[in-house]
Design an enzyme around this catalytic site. Structure first.
Site, PDB file in Angstrom:
ATOM      1  N   ASP A 103     -25.765 -23.381  17.796  1.00 46.89           N
ATOM      2  CA  ASP A 103     -26.200 -24.110  16.601  1.00 46.89           C
ATOM      3  C   ASP A 103     -26.637 -25.533  16.940  1.00 46.89           C
ATOM      4  O   ASP A 103     -27.697 -25.985  16.550  1.00 46.89           O
ATOM      5  CB  ASP A 103     -25.107 -24.111  15.512  1.00 46.89           C
ATOM      6  CG  ASP A 103     -23.749 -24.600  16.010  1.00 46.89           C
ATOM      7  OD1 ASP A 103     -23.611 -24.959  17.200  1.00 46.89           O
ATOM      8  OD2 ASP A 103     -22.806 -24.613  15.194  1.00 46.89           O
ATOM      9  N   ASP A 106     -24.221 -31.083  21.385  1.00 44.65           N
ATOM     10  CA  ASP A 106     -23.772 -32.435  21.071  1.00 44.65           C
ATOM     11  C   ASP A 106     -23.434 -33.137  22.394  1.00 44.65           C
ATOM     12  O   ASP A 106     -24.330 -33.625  23.071  1.00 44.65           O
ATOM     13  CB  ASP A 106     -22.566 -32.253  20.130  1.00 44.65           C
ATOM     14  CG  ASP A 106     -22.030 -33.528  19.539  1.00 44.65           C
ATOM     15  OD1 ASP A 106     -22.560 -33.982  18.531  1.00 44.65           O
ATOM     16  OD2 ASP A 106     -21.044 -34.049  20.079  1.00 44.65           O
ATOM     17  N   PHE A 156     -23.622 -36.536  12.009  1.00 41.32           N
ATOM     18  CA  PHE A 156     -22.941 -35.275  11.748  1.00 41.32           C
ATOM     19  C   PHE A 156     -23.705 -34.499  10.678  1.00 41.32           C
ATOM     20  O   PHE A 156     -24.077 -35.053   9.647  1.00 41.32           O
ATOM     21  CB  PHE A 156     -21.503 -35.525  11.289  1.00 41.32           C
ATOM     22  CG  PHE A 156     -20.667 -34.288  11.329  1.00 41.32           C
ATOM     23  CD1 PHE A 156     -20.127 -33.828  12.523  1.00 41.32           C
ATOM     24  CD2 PHE A 156     -20.439 -33.552  10.174  1.00 41.32           C
ATOM     25  CE1 PHE A 156     -19.374 -32.665  12.569  1.00 41.32           C
ATOM     26  CE2 PHE A 156     -19.682 -32.393  10.204  1.00 41.32           C
ATOM     27  CZ  PHE A 156     -19.146 -31.950  11.405  1.00 41.32           C
TER      28      PHE A 156
HETATM   29  P1  IMP Z   1     -20.510 -29.965  22.289  1.00 38.37           P
HETATM   30  O1  IMP Z   1     -19.653 -29.081  23.122  1.00 38.37           O
HETATM   31  O2  IMP Z   1     -19.992 -31.370  22.245  1.00 38.37           O
HETATM   32  O3  IMP Z   1     -21.973 -29.910  22.693  1.00 38.37           O
HETATM   33  O4  IMP Z   1     -20.371 -29.481  20.801  1.00 38.37           O
HETATM   34  C1  IMP Z   1     -20.955 -28.307  20.381  1.00 38.37           C
HETATM   35  C2  IMP Z   1     -20.240 -27.767  19.168  1.00 38.37           C
HETATM   36  O5  IMP Z   1     -19.693 -28.794  18.366  1.00 38.37           O
HETATM   37  C3  IMP Z   1     -21.216 -27.038  18.286  1.00 38.37           C
HETATM   38  O6  IMP Z   1     -21.298 -25.684  18.602  1.00 38.37           O
HETATM   39  C4  IMP Z   1     -20.636 -27.256  16.896  1.00 38.37           C
HETATM   40  O7  IMP Z   1     -19.710 -26.241  16.613  1.00 38.37           O
HETATM   41  C5  IMP Z   1     -19.908 -28.572  16.988  1.00 38.37           C
HETATM   42  N1  IMP Z   1     -20.712 -29.671  16.448  1.00 38.37           N
HETATM   43  C6  IMP Z   1     -21.327 -30.672  17.119  1.00 38.37           C
HETATM   44  N2  IMP Z   1     -21.985 -31.497  16.295  1.00 38.37           N
HETATM   45  C7  IMP Z   1     -21.807 -31.005  15.066  1.00 38.37           C
HETATM   46  C8  IMP Z   1     -22.286 -31.408  13.769  1.00 38.37           C
HETATM   47  O8  IMP Z   1     -23.020 -32.386  13.584  1.00 38.37           O
HETATM   48  N3  IMP Z   1     -21.893 -30.621  12.723  1.00 38.37           N
HETATM   49  C9  IMP Z   1     -21.100 -29.522  12.861  1.00 38.37           C
HETATM   50  N4  IMP Z   1     -20.649 -29.110  14.054  1.00 38.37           N
HETATM   51  C10 IMP Z   1     -20.998 -29.842  15.145  1.00 38.37           C
END
Ligand code: IMP
Length: 179
Positions: A103, A106, A156
């Site tokens: 999705d 981040d 977010f």
């Molecule tokens: P990462 O491992 O830091 O890249 O985070 C990835 C996961 O964090 C995604 O699959 C989402 O489930 C969650 N996530 C990151 N940013 C958001 C956001 O803005 N809204 C909702 N979920 C998020």
């Protein structure tokens, strides 16, 4: 402009269903071109990617398989920095061209760890298709998605599969938190 409230935060509609649809079509077009004649295995990252994956994979025309994995690294609006495999891979990725469907990327921790996992399990190639990408927050360079619906700044978002503590995934548009 539509707005919603969740847990005391106000969110404003940022991407309409029509905008999302055209972003998803562009991602599908690239995948259709790059994987022509191949037989990719799409690994959908639950829970957040289920709506994006459903829309994207209906537009993907190459002969392919779809499987799911469930991981968790988030609580509330901040990453915990630790990835948990809540539902592990159900299907072998050995010798497969894997496309991880996510999705949002981040910090990149989730994708960084998932890619390492797929390679360790013998995948021939591993690419990533993500509806959203937050380049300013990326901490793992190998986690930059190969296919991106849309890049966003460090905010977010909820809706279209993305949640705040489990809620608001069912919104048909993507909403940004209003500062
Ligand atoms: P990462 O491992 O830091 O890249 O985070 C990835 C996961 O964090 C995604 O699959 C989402 O489930 C969650 N996530 C990151 N940013 C958001 C956001 O803005 N809204 C909702 N979920 C998020």
């Amino acid at each position: 402009m539509r707005t919603v409230q969740e847990q005391g935060h106000l969110f404003e509609e940022w991407l309409t269903p029509e905008q999302i649809n055209s972003d998803v079509q562009l991602v599908a077009d690239q995948i259709n071109k790059d994987y022509e004649g191949k037989e990719p295995l799409f690994v959908v990252v639950l829970n957040g990617a289920f709506i994006f994956a459903s829309d994207l994979l209906k537009k993907v025309k190459v002969h392919s398989e779809i499987t799911f994995i469930r991981v968790s690294s988030y609580w509330g609006m901040a990453s915990t920095g630790k990835l948990e495999f809540l539902v592990p891979l159900q299907q072998s990725v050995r010798g497969r061209d894997v496309v991880i469907v996510e999705d949002v990327v981040d910090t990149g921790l989730t994708i960084h760890q998932l890619k390492a996992h797929m390679r360790a399990e013998g995948a021939t190639s591993v690419r990533v298709a993500s509806m959203l990408f937050k380049p300013d927050k990326l901490e793992y360079n190998d986690a930059k998605p190969d296919y991106i619906g849309r890049s966003i700044t460090n905010e977010f978002v909820i809706g279209y599969g993305l949640d705040l503590d489990g809620f608001m995934r069912n919104l048909d548009a993507i909403y940004k938190v209003k500062q």
